[in-house]
Design a protein around this motif. Structure first.
Motif, mmCIF file in Angstrom:
data_model
loop_
_atom_site.group_PDB
_atom_site.id
_atom_site.type_symbol
_atom_site.label_atom_id
_atom_site.label_comp_id
_atom_site.label_asym_id
_atom_site.label_seq_id
_atom_site.Cartn_x
_atom_site.Cartn_y
_atom_site.Cartn_z
ATOM 1 N N TYR A 36 19.877 50.458 49.966
ATOM 2 C CA TYR A 36 19.248 49.094 50.175
ATOM 3 C C TYR A 36 18.008 49.338 51.493
ATOM 4 O O TYR A 36 17.062 49.129 51.619
ATOM 5 N N VAL A 37 18.988 49.717 52.596
ATOM 6 C CA VAL A 37 17.966 50.059 53.767
ATOM 7 C C VAL A 37 16.636 51.111 53.481
ATOM 8 O O VAL A 37 15.509 50.554 53.874
ATOM 9 N N SER A 38 17.078 51.903 52.709
ATOM 10 C CA SER A 38 16.022 53.032 52.760
ATOM 11 C C SER A 38 15.092 52.418 51.686
ATOM 12 O O SER A 38 13.947 52.534 51.526
ATOM 13 N N ILE A 39 15.535 51.960 50.463
ATOM 14 C CA ILE A 39 14.581 51.151 49.604
ATOM 15 C C ILE A 39 13.628 50.004 50.278
ATOM 16 O O ILE A 39 12.268 50.131 50.011
ATOM 17 N N VAL A 40 14.234 49.404 50.977
ATOM 18 C CA VAL A 40 13.374 48.207 51.871
ATOM 19 C C VAL A 40 12.371 48.917 52.638
ATOM 20 O O VAL A 40 11.162 48.661 52.707
ATOM 21 N N GLN A 41 12.681 50.105 53.357
ATOM 22 C CA GLN A 41 11.582 50.964 54.183
ATOM 23 C C GLN A 41 10.863 51.486 53.158
ATOM 24 O O GLN A 41 9.468 51.461 53.718
ATOM 25 N N ALA A 42 10.979 51.965 52.251
ATOM 26 C CA ALA A 42 10.051 52.703 51.367
ATOM 27 C C ALA A 42 9.111 51.442 50.679
ATOM 28 O O ALA A 42 8.016 51.982 50.467
ATOM 29 N N VAL A 43 9.669 50.603 50.450
ATOM 30 C CA VAL A 43 8.742 49.493 49.801
ATOM 31 C C VAL A 43 7.834 48.990 50.822
ATOM 32 O O VAL A 43 6.461 48.902 50.742
ATOM 33 N N GLY A 44 8.173 48.815 52.056
ATOM 34 C CA GLY A 44 7.374 48.388 53.373
ATOM 35 C C GLY A 44 6.158 49.539 53.508
ATOM 36 O O GLY A 44 5.005 49.294 53.760
ATOM 37 N N ARG A 45 6.620 50.718 53.400
ATOM 38 C CA ARG A 45 5.688 51.887 53.756
ATOM 39 C C ARG A 45 4.718 51.975 52.533
ATOM 40 O O ARG A 45 3.282 52.048 52.568
ATOM 41 N N ALA A 46 5.042 51.879 51.471
ATOM 42 C CA ALA A 46 4.147 51.896 50.247
ATOM 43 C C ALA A 46 3.176 50.694 50.084
ATOM 44 O O ALA A 46 1.913 50.755 49.974
ATOM 45 N N ALA A 47 3.522 49.700 50.492
ATOM 46 C CA ALA A 47 2.820 48.401 50.737
ATOM 47 C C ALA A 47 1.809 48.376 51.629
ATOM 48 O O ALA A 47 0.769 48.240 51.686
ATOM 49 N N ASP A 48 2.031 48.973 52.832
ATOM 50 C CA ASP A 48 1.216 49.549 53.890
ATOM 51 C C ASP A 48 0.005 50.570 53.595
ATOM 52 O O ASP A 48 -1.039 50.137 53.838
ATOM 53 N N GLU A 49 0.353 51.418 52.561
ATOM 54 C CA GLU A 49 -0.482 52.547 52.218
ATOM 55 C C GLU A 49 -1.418 51.897 51.278
ATOM 56 O O GLU A 49 -2.358 51.990 51.193
ATOM 57 N N THR A 50 -0.674 50.981 50.322
ATOM 58 C CA THR A 50 -1.395 50.347 49.357
ATOM 59 C C THR A 50 -2.410 49.467 50.042
ATOM 60 O O THR A 50 -3.530 49.467 49.515
ATOM 61 N N ARG A 51 -2.128 48.645 51.082
ATOM 62 C CA ARG A 51 -3.190 47.590 51.552
ATOM 63 C C ARG A 51 -4.040 48.452 52.212
ATOM 64 O O ARG A 51 -5.425 48.016 52.222
ATOM 65 N N GLY A 52 -3.854 49.556 52.913
ATOM 66 C CA GLY A 52 -4.784 50.214 53.650
ATOM 67 C C GLY A 52 -5.977 51.013 52.485
ATOM 68 O O GLY A 52 -7.075 50.866 52.887
#
Length: 190
Positions: free
Chosen positions: A162-178
């Protein structure tokens, strides 16, 4: 005259049309795995509780073990096999790889499909159970780890990544937003 127990349907999966004759009781999950050999979508609990079978139907996440195939007739279905752009991984897939968002990998296809929908739901301003200000004019809340955990809570990971999944979703959201902001800037300049 007895009523028919099957129907001819067309499933539009990952941009391809698949005509099938299915029993009315056939789930979308079983049609994908058993009839079309699209085995990326996993069968976990078969009760809609684990999220391993999550796919996107018309852009919304759906546990395919509870969706009847006949109800998906003519709708746009995206499975894990269809989220990449050719050889280029979807930002969520890349983030899961980069940040070890999986261990055994069984739940990963459902986690990725769910994460893609989570990012879109968040960008559209949909609140979650932990969103402080749910007024539409407040806009999307910050996508904090607490928000991500709540939004991804329908997808279980037996390995507890879960810790890595939450980090991955956060990073992908940042990239998608960018990417979304860059695209909007280019459109505004044109």
């Amino acid at each position: 005259m007895a009523a028919s127990t099957s129907s001819a349907i067309t499933l539009n999966i990952n941009g391809e049309k698949y005509p099938l004759s299915v029993d009315h009781r056939t789930t979308l999950l079983d049609a994908l795995r058993e009839r079309l050999d699209l085995t990326g979508t996993k069968k976990g609990c078969d009760q809609g509780q684990c999220g391993a079978c999550t796919v996107l139907v018309d852009g919304r996440r759906t546990v395919s073990c509870l969706q009847l195939a006949v109800a998906a007739d003519g709708r746009e279905i995206t499975t894990i096999e269809g989220v990449a752009d050719g050889d280029r991984l979807h930002p969520v897939q890349q983030a899961f790889l980069d940040l070890d968002g999986f261990q055994c990998g069984y739940c990963t296809p459902g986690q990725i499909c769910s994460a893609i929908a989570v990012i879109e739901e968040h960008a559209a301003g949909w609140p979650s159970a932990v969103t402080d200000d749910v007024r539409p004019e407040a806009g999307p809340p910050p996508l904090t780890p607490e928000e991500i955990r709540e939004r991804m809570s329908g997808n279980l990971c037996r390995c507890a990544a879960y810790v890595s999944i939450v980090q991955a979703v956060g990073r992908a959201a940042d990239e998608t937003r960018g990417s979304r902001e860059t695209h909007q800037s280019k459109e505004a300049a044109a």
